[in-house]
Every structure is written in C-alpha cells, then in structure tokens.
Design an enzyme around this catalytic site. Structure first.
Site: not given
Length: 204
Positions: A108, A110, A138, A141
């Site tokens: 992801h 992040e 999420c 993260c």
C-alpha cells in the site's frame, strides 16, 4: 516546477543494471531508487538538496503531491492511492499503491512511503514526520503509522468499507494502540474521491 518536482520524486534516476546501484544525491528519494540501493545498511545521503522549490508547502500542497502519486499509480493500473511523508517542511518519501506491480498484498502507498522514509532517515521511528495520504488508511496502514511514530496524519477521502481511522475498527482509539498521531481528515477530499470513483467506474 511542481510537476517536475513530483516527477523526480516518483521516478528518480534509475541506474542501469550493469552499473553501480546507489541512491541519487538529492532530498526527494523515490521508493524504486531505495529498492535498487545495493546496500540498505549504508548511511543515507545528507538531508537537503536541489529541490528547495517545494519546501514550506501548506497541507493542501503536500496533498497535491500525494494526489500526483495516486494518479501515477492509476496510470500503472493500480488503485489510485498516493502518499507522501514530510519532515521539517520537506518531502522525504512518496509512493503510490504497487500491490499488482510488486505482487505484494502489503504494498500500500503508506507502507511503501514509510519504508522509504525510514531508510532516508536511518531509523524505524519517524519522529517529527507527517504523513499525507489520499484515502483513509486501512487497519494495516494505521498500525504501521502508529509503529513509525508519525506525528500527524492527513488524509483525503474517507473509506467506510475499508478505513480504520474514523471508520471500522478506529485503530487509534483502541487500547492496544500505543501511539496516536494527530489526525486531520478531508484534506483534498473531493479530488481524492473523484480519482477513486472514476477509476472504479471505468472498470465496471
């Protein structure tokens, strides 16, 4: 220009495979350049460099850079989410989603930006750093942001189905969360939401 700065940030200077692999000597370091570094234990280059034109940006301007990272992810066929990490008024890392490209479910924006920033600073604790991301993080993260000791979190669009900050499990409010960043939502919300909406509409 801002456009040239973000292009350098996200693409950097990719060395030829038969040449020595090293991190380029400027402040804005793209994740792919960090991945290509031949020695991740080497001391990072000194902070400061040739991209002074993007220093001292305001929150919306830093989010613009995250939106540019999201757009580049979209162009690569990824879900358009982008992230930048800022310290002392300068961007030290940026990334867009790369789950498909890297065949990595944890890739992801992040997480990738946090890895890059940790390498730049030579520490897993990103004390004094602020993170800007186009979508509410999420659970994974949010946990990574907490572990990294991010000072402030700015995000664009909310994610009622998968978010974990003000939606879902509300990770930072959990008793097992030991570090809670300051959270600022809806920064660049309309642009971030439109980018995601158009991406999924085109795939229906």
């Amino acid at each position: 220009s801002l456009e040239n700065a973000i292009a350098r940030l996200l693409t950097g200077f990719a060395p030829e495979r038969d040449q020595e692999k090293r991190i380029p000597p400027f402040r804005l370091i793209a994740l792919q350049d960090i991945d290509m570094a031949h020695d991740l234990n080497a001391k990072p280059p000194p902070l400061g460099g040739s991209c002074a034109g993007i220093q001292n940006m305001t929150a919306p301007s830093f989010m613009d850079m995250a939106l540019e990272a999201a757009e580049r992810a979209r162009q690569a066929g990824e879900v358009p989410i982008g992230c930048v990490i800022v310290r002392d008024g300068e961007i030290i890392a940026a990334a867009g989603n790369r789950t498909l490209i890297d065949r990595d479910p944890t890739a992801h924006a992040e997480v990738l930006a946090l890895r890059a920033a940790a390498h730049v600073l030579g520490s897993e604790r990103l004390t004094g750093c602020d993170l800007y991301v186009t979508l509410e993080p999420c659970t994974m993260c949010a946990a990574a942001i907490s572990f990294a000791r991010i000072r402030r979190l700015y995000y664009g669009a909310s994610d009622p189905k998968g978010g974990a900050v003000e939606s879902g499990v509300q990770f930072f409010a959990a008793p097992t969360c030991h570090h809670r960043p300051e959270v600022y939502s809806s920064v660049g919300e309309s642009q971030a939401a439109a980018l995601l909406r158009d991406f999924f509409k085109a795939r229906r």
